[in-house]
Design a protein around this motif. Structure first.
Motif, PDB file in Angstrom:
ATOM      1  N   MET A   1      66.352  48.086  22.944  1.00 45.18           N
ATOM      2  CA  MET A   1      66.908  46.744  23.075  1.00 45.18           C
ATOM      3  C   MET A   1      66.880  46.334  24.544  1.00 45.18           C
ATOM      4  SD  MET A   1      68.265  44.074  21.668  1.00 45.18           S
ATOM      5  CE  MET A   1      68.735  44.642  20.038  1.00 45.18           C
ATOM      6  N   ALA A   2      66.363  45.136  24.790  1.00 45.81           N
ATOM      7  CA  ALA A   2      66.285  44.640  26.162  1.00 45.81           C
ATOM      8  C   ALA A   2      67.691  44.377  26.706  1.00 45.81           C
ATOM      9  CB  ALA A   2      65.451  43.373  26.208  1.00 45.81           C
ATOM     10  N   LYS A   3      67.840  44.534  28.047  1.00 44.13           N
ATOM     11  CA  LYS A   3      69.135  44.308  28.685  1.00 44.13           C
ATOM     12  C   LYS A   3      68.906  43.553  29.990  1.00 44.13           C
ATOM     13  CE  LYS A   3      69.072  48.916  30.794  1.00 44.13           C
ATOM     14  NZ  LYS A   3      67.743  49.273  30.270  1.00 44.13           N
ATOM     15  N   ILE A   4      69.985  43.091  30.588  1.00 42.07           N
ATOM     16  CA  ILE A   4      69.901  42.343  31.847  1.00 42.07           C
ATOM     17  C   ILE A   4      69.218  43.200  32.908  1.00 42.07           C
ATOM     18  CG2 ILE A   4      71.255  41.282  33.702  1.00 42.07           C
ATOM     19  CD1 ILE A   4      73.352  40.558  31.624  1.00 42.07           C
ATOM     20  N   GLY A   5      68.256  42.587  33.607  1.00 42.90           N
ATOM     21  CA  GLY A   5      67.521  43.290  34.648  1.00 42.90           C
ATOM     22  C   GLY A   5      66.181  43.816  34.208  1.00 42.90           C
ATOM     23  N   ASP A   6      65.976  43.920  32.897  1.00 42.75           N
ATOM     24  CA  ASP A   6      64.689  44.407  32.392  1.00 42.75           C
ATOM     25  C   ASP A   6      63.603  43.359  32.620  1.00 42.75           C
ATOM     26  OD1 ASP A   6      65.608  46.821  31.562  1.00 42.75           O
ATOM     27  OD2 ASP A   6      65.900  46.242  29.465  1.00 42.75           O
ATOM     28  N   ARG A   7      62.400  43.858  32.936  1.00 44.65           N
ATOM     29  CA  ARG A   7      61.235  42.977  32.960  1.00 44.65           C
ATOM     30  C   ARG A   7      60.635  42.999  31.562  1.00 44.65           C
ATOM     31  NH1 ARG A   7      57.892  40.316  36.207  1.00 44.65           N
ATOM     32  NH2 ARG A   7      59.114  40.897  38.042  1.00 44.65           N
ATOM     33  N   VAL A   8      60.448  41.817  30.992  1.00 40.54           N
ATOM     34  CA  VAL A   8      59.996  41.726  29.600  1.00 40.54           C
ATOM     35  C   VAL A   8      58.799  40.785  29.509  1.00 40.54           C
ATOM     36  CG1 VAL A   8      62.300  42.156  28.669  1.00 40.54           C
ATOM     37  CG2 VAL A   8      61.557  39.802  29.073  1.00 40.54           C
ATOM     38  N   ARG A   9      58.132  40.889  28.391  1.00 43.32           N
ATOM     39  CA  ARG A   9      57.106  39.915  28.038  1.00 43.32           C
ATOM     40  C   ARG A   9      57.502  39.320  26.699  1.00 43.32           C
ATOM     41  NH1 ARG A   9      52.199  44.032  26.412  1.00 43.32           N
ATOM     42  NH2 ARG A   9      53.382  45.272  24.920  1.00 43.32           N
ATOM     43  N   PHE A  10      56.964  38.124  26.395  1.00 42.85           N
ATOM     44  CA  PHE A  10      57.329  37.438  25.165  1.00 42.85           C
ATOM     45  C   PHE A  10      56.457  37.911  24.014  1.00 42.85           C
ATOM     46  CE2 PHE A  10      58.448  33.854  28.247  1.00 42.85           C
ATOM     47  CZ  PHE A  10      59.728  34.350  28.434  1.00 42.85           C
ATOM     48  N   LEU A  11      57.089  38.131  22.875  1.00 41.01           N
ATOM     49  CA  LEU A  11      56.368  38.614  21.702  1.00 41.01           C
ATOM     50  C   LEU A  11      55.467  37.538  21.116  1.00 41.01           C
ATOM     51  CD1 LEU A  11      55.912  40.790  19.528  1.00 41.01           C
ATOM     52  CD2 LEU A  11      57.898  39.890  18.315  1.00 41.01           C
ATOM     53  N   ASN A  12      55.931  36.301  21.083  1.00 42.11           N
ATOM     54  CA  ASN A  12      55.200  35.235  20.388  1.00 42.11           C
ATOM     55  C   ASN A  12      54.458  34.279  21.304  1.00 42.11           C
ATOM     56  OD1 ASN A  12      55.940  36.087  17.835  1.00 42.11           O
ATOM     57  ND2 ASN A  12      57.887  35.005  17.912  1.00 42.11           N
ATOM     58  N   SER A  13      54.446  34.552  22.586  1.00 40.29           N
ATOM     59  CA  SER A  13      53.728  33.673  23.510  1.00 40.29           C
ATOM     60  C   SER A  13      53.405  34.443  24.783  1.00 40.29           C
ATOM     61  CB  SER A  13      54.564  32.431  23.839  1.00 40.29           C
ATOM     62  OG  SER A  13      55.788  32.800  24.454  1.00 40.29           O
ATOM     63  N   VAL A  14      52.488  33.880  25.581  1.00 36.64           N
ATOM     64  CA  VAL A  14      52.120  34.506  26.846  1.00 36.64           C
ATOM     65  C   VAL A  14      53.219  34.250  27.868  1.00 36.64           C
ATOM     66  CG1 VAL A  14      50.440  34.515  28.719  1.00 36.64           C
ATOM     67  CG2 VAL A  14      49.678  34.217  26.358  1.00 36.64           C
ATOM     68  N   VAL A  45      60.228  44.916  26.267  1.00 39.29           N
ATOM     69  CA  VAL A  45      60.403  45.535  27.581  1.00 39.29           C
ATOM     70  C   VAL A  45      59.113  46.225  27.996  1.00 39.29           C
ATOM     71  CG1 VAL A  45      61.728  47.205  28.929  1.00 39.29           C
ATOM     72  CG2 VAL A  45      62.852  45.865  27.123  1.00 39.29           C
ATOM     73  N   VAL A  46      58.652  45.968  29.230  1.00 38.25           N
ATOM     74  CA  VAL A  46      57.471  46.655  29.760  1.00 38.25           C
ATOM     75  C   VAL A  46      57.942  47.787  30.661  1.00 38.25           C
ATOM     76  CG1 VAL A  46      56.000  44.630  29.612  1.00 38.25           C
ATOM     77  CG2 VAL A  46      57.298  45.036  31.689  1.00 38.25           C
ATOM     78  N   ALA A  47      57.167  48.854  30.701  1.00 35.84           N
ATOM     79  CA  ALA A  47      57.603  50.055  31.416  1.00 35.84           C
ATOM     80  C   ALA A  47      57.530  49.883  32.922  1.00 35.84           C
ATOM     81  CB  ALA A  47      56.774  51.256  30.973  1.00 35.84           C
ATOM     82  N   SER A  48      56.454  49.258  33.411  1.00 32.31           N
ATOM     83  CA  SER A  48      56.278  49.111  34.854  1.00 32.31           C
ATOM     84  C   SER A  48      57.206  48.025  35.375  1.00 32.31           C
ATOM     85  CB  SER A  48      54.822  48.755  35.172  1.00 32.31           C
ATOM     86  OG  SER A  48      54.442  47.588  34.474  1.00 32.31           O
ATOM     87  N   PRO A  49      57.608  48.104  36.649  1.00 27.36           N
ATOM     88  CA  PRO A  49      58.531  47.101  37.195  1.00 27.36           C
ATOM     89  C   PRO A  49      57.909  45.733  37.319  1.00 27.36           C
ATOM     90  CG  PRO A  49      57.751  48.576  38.902  1.00 27.36           C
ATOM     91  CD  PRO A  49      57.286  49.153  37.612  1.00 27.36           C
ATOM     92  N   GLU A  50      56.620  45.662  37.414  1.00 26.92           N
ATOM     93  CA  GLU A  50      55.954  44.380  37.521  1.00 26.92           C
ATOM     94  C   GLU A  50      54.732  44.369  36.626  1.00 26.92           C
ATOM     95  OE1 GLU A  50      54.990  43.548  41.515  1.00 26.92           O
ATOM     96  OE2 GLU A  50      57.059  43.445  42.205  1.00 26.92           O
TER      97      GLU A  50
END
Length: 356
Positions: A1-14, A45-50
């Motif tokens: 589960m994503a949390k505050i501070g995580d770098r994420v990407r969107f599932l349904n859009s770029v 959530v993506v593993a790398s910080p950027e």
């Protein structure tokens, strides 16, 4: 589960960014100073910080339509080199793959176009091809070929009503893998299935789906590591489908209601599906059962004023599903009628007699 501070990407859009705050099931994602409210379940959530520029290029390439074009081995090799490690979940070790068609405007199905998506709900990358053919065609046409990342859906193409005649059958082939780590090998998947294109023009054929905010026509390609059963179609079914396509809607036969010459005053009704419609191509078992029950109700309602009328409903023995459905109707909707098994000598165990 994503949390505050995580770098994420969107599932349904770029796109994506860093989660700045979470309110309920809404995450506010910061991307270059702009906060975008997004459903928390659509944040991966993506593993790398950027997210590197190469990763962004791969993601953008993946969601671009690629109709009737295959990727060369060199292109696929280049994409493989650019694969970025993603965070995995225990549930993601089991493959769940869904193909879905989402209408642009569900209120105008006769004129709208439909977006086609492939959902990869797993920890695996998929090399896949998406193909179609018309019933009268021998060969297949590749509509999309490429790679889809873990836990993401990829946009395949936009289709209109004019494309549907060439999509009587669809097929998905893919190989699942991981990069740079050990993984449990999955068998290659090749699923071919019929697509009832008439459903694209019927509002009740679109349903809610956990992967989409709008109602869609969804086809489960793989569910919990089990591929959809490959459908084998013979020449007689192809011929039946071709005949069905010539009509605006599925043609129906006149139901078989006949007087019993040996016993005057008795009506016989054959509820076998082959006696009700010309073709069952594209119909699910539940849809077939609904047609049979509808015919039963039609006959009953037409004779409710004819007290003493005897009606023999021939349903066959089978697994007893149709008979159970009829008994449910008789016990609730027509509970004032007398019910008994029809003559075993004449009908075996596959008929029920109803007296109004």
């Amino acid at each position: 589960m994503a949390k505050i501070g995580d770098r994420v990407r969107f599932l349904n859009s770029v796109g994506g960014g860093i989660i700045k705050k979470i309110e309920g099931n809404i995450a506010y994602v910061d991307d270059d100073g702009f906060e975008t409210p997004t459903l928390l379940r659509e944040c991966v959530v993506v593993a790398s910080p950027e997210v590197t520029e190469k990763k962004m290029a791969l993601t953008q390439d993946a969601v671009m339509p690629n109709t009737a074009k295959t990727q060369t081995s060199a292109t696929i090799s280049k994409e493989k080199d650019n694969i970025t490690e993603t965070e995995e979940t225990s549930e993601g070790e089991i493959l769940n793959v869904v193909l879905a068609y989402e209408p642009k405007d569900i209120k105008h199905l006769n004129t709208t176009t439909f977006d086609t998506y492939l959902v990869n709900d797993s920890n695996y990358y998929l090399y896949f091809t998406y193909m179609s053919r018309a019933d009268e065609s021998i060969g297949w046409t590749t509509r999309y070929a490429g790679i889809v990342e873990p836990n993401i859906q990829v946009f395949l193409e936009e289709i209109s009503g004019e494309n549907l005649p060439a999509m009587d059958r669809i097929a998905i082939q893919f190989i699942a893998f991981k990069s740079g780590k050990e993984f449990k090998i999955k068998s290659p998947v090749a699923v071919e299935t019929a697509l009832d294109t008439t459903k694209f023009f019927k509002l009740h054929c679109f349903h809610d789906n956990p992967y989409f905010d709008k109602e869609v026509i969804a086809i489960d390609i793989v569910t919990n590591d089990i591929p959809r059963k490959r459908m084998v179609i013979d020449s007689s079914r192809i011929e039946a489908s071709l005949k069905a396509k010539k009509a605006v809607d599925r043609p129906t036969r006149q139901p078989v209601h006949k007087k019993n010459d040996k016993k005057p005053g008795i009506i016989e009704v054959d509820l076998h599906i082959d006696e009700l419609i010309d073709s069952t191509a594209g119909l699910s078992p539940s849809e077939i059962l609904n047609l049979q029950v509808d015919e039963f109700r039609k006959i009953m309602d037409a004779n409710l004023k004819n007290k003493g009328q005897k009606i023999i409903f021939i349903h066959g023995k089978g697994e007893g599903v149709l008979r159970s459905a009829l008994m449910k109707e008789l016990n609730h909707r027509y509970k004032n009628c007398m019910v008994q098994d029809a003559s075993f000598r004449e009908y075996g165990f596959g008929a029920t007699q109803v007296t109004i």
